[in-house]
Design a protein around this motif. Structure first.
Motif, PDB file in Angstrom:
ATOM      1  N   GLU A  62      78.913  46.783  65.737  1.00  0.00           N
ATOM      2  CA  GLU A  62      77.873  47.517  65.016  1.00  0.00           C
ATOM      3  C   GLU A  62      77.323  48.663  65.856  1.00  0.00           C
ATOM      4  OE1 GLU A  62      74.781  44.969  63.603  1.00  0.00           O
ATOM      5  OE2 GLU A  62      76.185  43.558  62.675  1.00  0.00           O
TER       6      GLU A  62
ATOM      7  N   ARG B 187      68.185  37.781  64.997  1.00  0.00           N
ATOM      8  CA  ARG B 187      69.027  37.066  64.040  1.00  0.00           C
ATOM      9  C   ARG B 187      70.311  36.528  64.680  1.00  0.00           C
ATOM     10  NH1 ARG B 187      67.985  41.558  60.775  1.00  0.00           N
ATOM     11  NH2 ARG B 187      70.173  42.224  60.885  1.00  0.00           N
ATOM     12  N   ASN B 188      70.619  36.960  65.872  1.00  0.00           N
ATOM     13  CA  ASN B 188      71.860  36.546  66.529  1.00  0.00           C
ATOM     14  C   ASN B 188      71.826  35.037  66.790  1.00  0.00           C
ATOM     15  OD1 ASN B 188      73.799  35.939  68.637  1.00  0.00           O
ATOM     16  ND2 ASN B 188      73.978  38.137  68.970  1.00  0.00           N
TER      17      ASN B 188
ATOM     18  N   VAL C  32      69.422  49.691  67.909  1.00  0.00           N
ATOM     19  CA  VAL C  32      69.353  48.341  67.356  1.00  0.00           C
ATOM     20  C   VAL C  32      67.894  47.911  67.291  1.00  0.00           C
ATOM     21  CG1 VAL C  32      69.616  47.209  69.611  1.00  0.00           C
ATOM     22  CG2 VAL C  32      70.308  45.995  67.531  1.00  0.00           C
ATOM     23  N   THR C  33      67.561  47.116  66.283  1.00  0.00           N
ATOM     24  CA  THR C  33      66.176  46.669  66.123  1.00  0.00           C
ATOM     25  C   THR C  33      65.965  45.294  66.754  1.00  0.00           C
ATOM     26  OG1 THR C  33      66.611  45.571  64.018  1.00  0.00           O
ATOM     27  CG2 THR C  33      66.037  47.919  63.944  1.00  0.00           C
TER      28      THR C  33
ATOM     29  N   LEU D 242      77.885  42.313  67.052  1.00  0.00           N
ATOM     30  CA  LEU D 242      76.819  43.260  67.395  1.00  0.00           C
ATOM     31  C   LEU D 242      77.396  44.452  68.165  1.00  0.00           C
ATOM     32  CD1 LEU D 242      73.865  44.094  67.503  1.00  0.00           C
ATOM     33  CD2 LEU D 242      73.616  42.706  69.573  1.00  0.00           C
TER      34      LEU D 242
ATOM     35  N   SER E  20      64.543  42.807  65.281  1.00  0.00           N
ATOM     36  CA  SER E  20      64.879  41.773  64.295  1.00  0.00           C
ATOM     37  C   SER E  20      66.378  41.511  64.258  1.00  0.00           C
ATOM     38  CB  SER E  20      64.371  42.177  62.911  1.00  0.00           C
ATOM     39  OG  SER E  20      64.978  43.380  62.492  1.00  0.00           O
ATOM     40  N   ARG E  21      67.195  42.561  64.477  1.00  0.00           N
ATOM     41  CA  ARG E  21      68.651  42.355  64.475  1.00  0.00           C
ATOM     42  C   ARG E  21      69.060  41.467  65.633  1.00  0.00           C
ATOM     43  NH1 ARG E  21      72.737  40.664  64.622  1.00  0.00           N
ATOM     44  NH2 ARG E  21      74.820  41.558  64.286  1.00  0.00           N
ATOM     45  N   VAL E  22      68.496  41.668  66.803  1.00  0.00           N
ATOM     46  CA  VAL E  22      68.813  40.815  67.956  1.00  0.00           C
ATOM     47  C   VAL E  22      68.323  39.396  67.716  1.00  0.00           C
ATOM     48  CG1 VAL E  22      68.431  40.448  70.430  1.00  0.00           C
ATOM     49  CG2 VAL E  22      68.798  42.767  69.561  1.00  0.00           C
TER      50      VAL E  22
ATOM     51  N   ARG F 167      77.451  52.568  65.042  1.00  0.00           N
ATOM     52  CA  ARG F 167      76.197  53.329  64.925  1.00  0.00           C
ATOM     53  C   ARG F 167      76.201  54.524  65.875  1.00  0.00           C
ATOM     54  NH1 ARG F 167      70.750  51.932  63.773  1.00  0.00           N
ATOM     55  NH2 ARG F 167      69.654  53.903  63.491  1.00  0.00           N
TER      56      ARG F 167
END
Length: 361
Positions: free
Chosen positions: A164, A109-110, A102-103, A161, A105-107, A168
């Protein structure tokens, strides 16, 4: 894999009505229905330390408080596994592996993370442990291959998440994890219970909670001060039920039987709402009804809690046994994780033979 329920709470204080209506009440129902193969309920002390690292005693003191609330609400260690997060080191190991999938930026955006960062004034200095707790929470779920997560709607971004990360991992290394489904409270109004002050969320840190362990006098004091309709200045004024905390709580907890016993002038909540919006119903009468409803619901819990309080060593023994059982389950999952990631070096006979052949003279 079977049908597996997993859910938990941060042990930063006693549990309140928001916990009860958002998840705890449903857990007890699911436990007693017996429709799932296994049920795990845990105290997320590691997660609690992400924003209480300088005050571990706060967490330490509240482990038993939360355990008592669980038992008082009706959770039964014979029917579900009650455990403490920190006693399962495999969770920290799995968190580390999932972080690679996980990146940042993904965290970021939560939306739940954004809200909690703002609420805790972490904008300038976010502890890394706190920032990464969504990944840790995913590990909590995936380590037990949980299929169903009964939580409030504020946790939906976290479950997404987790799904996801499961996807992944499976795509990268091979099928190991189930993708869990969220189970929201059946009563949509109660999915996010406001505080007694009318603020969006009931929160220990905001001091706007009614606790499951509050006595009757304390409940009445809190209900009397609850936020209602600021435009409802006189009894004769038309009232508004939208945004009115008293009516939100009645939506969450009141039954037709409560009206028959405590306010027989009305058959149900819909009739009371209609009368209130027309005018002629005072806020204090509505608060008295709510007080009766809440105390009727809490009294059996208070009685059970007093019984369990008489043998605290047994509470610790119960949590120790539950943690040992939970660790066994997590260990089995981690064996599958390591096989899939090809880091089970000492158990891989083919690898050992391959390397042996490679270095033969």
């Amino acid at each position: 894999m079977g049908k597996i329920i997993l859910t938990g709470d941060r042990p930063t204080g006693k549990l309140h009505l928001g916990h009860y209506v958002g998840s705890l009440r449903r857990r007890v129902q699911l436990q007693n229905a017996g429709d799932f193969d296994r049920m795990f309920v845990f105290m997320a002390d590691v997660q609690a330390l992400t924003d209480n690292a300088d005050n571990p005693e706060k967490i330490r003191q509240n482990i038993v408080e939360v355990a008592l609330d669980y038992l008082a609400a009706g959770l039964d260690p014979k029917l579900c596994t009650l455990y403490i997060q920190s006693q399962i080191p495999e969770l920290a190991e799995l968190t580390t592996y999932l972080m690679n999938l996980v990146t940042v930026s993904r965290v970021q955006r939560n939306p739940t993370v954004k809200t909690e960062i703002k609420m805790r004034n972490f904008e300038a200095n976010i502890p890394l442990g706190f920032f990464c707790y969504p990944v840790s929470q995913a590990a909590d779920i995936l380590a037990f291959n949980a299929t169903t997560i009964p939580v409030g709607e504020d946790q939906e971004p976290m479950i997404e998440l987790t799904r996801e990360l499961a996807r992944r991992f499976n795509q990268t290394y091979g099928e190991v994890f189930a993708e869990p489904e969220i189970m929201l409270p059946e009563n949509a109004t109660a999915r996010r219970l406001p505080g007694t002050d009318g603020k969006e969320k009931m929160s220990k840190s905001l001091g706007n909670c009614i606790y499951l362990s509050d006595d009757a006098d304390t409940v009445w004091a809190k209900v009397k001060s609850m936020y209602t309709d600021p435009t409802h200045l006189n009894v004769s004024d038309p009232g508004h039920v939208e945004g009115n905390a008293v009516f939100t709580y009645l939506d969450a907890f009141a039954t037709d039987q409560d009206f028959a016993d405590f306010w027989p002038e009305f058959k149900n909540l819909d009739e009371l709402k209609a009368a209130y919006t027309q005018g002629g119903i005072g806020d204090m009468k509505c608060k008295k009804l709510l007080n009766s409803v809440i105390n009727r619901m809490l009294e059996p819990m208070r009685m059970r809690r007093r019984t369990f309080e008489q043998d605290i060593p047994e509470i610790f023994n119960m949590l120790k046994q539950g943690s040992e059982a939970a660790r066994q389950a997590a260990t089995q999952t981690m064996e599958a994780v390591k096989r899939a990631m090809q880091i089970d070096y000492f158990n891989d006979a083919a690898l050992i033979q391959q390397q042996t052949e490679k270095f033969k003279l």
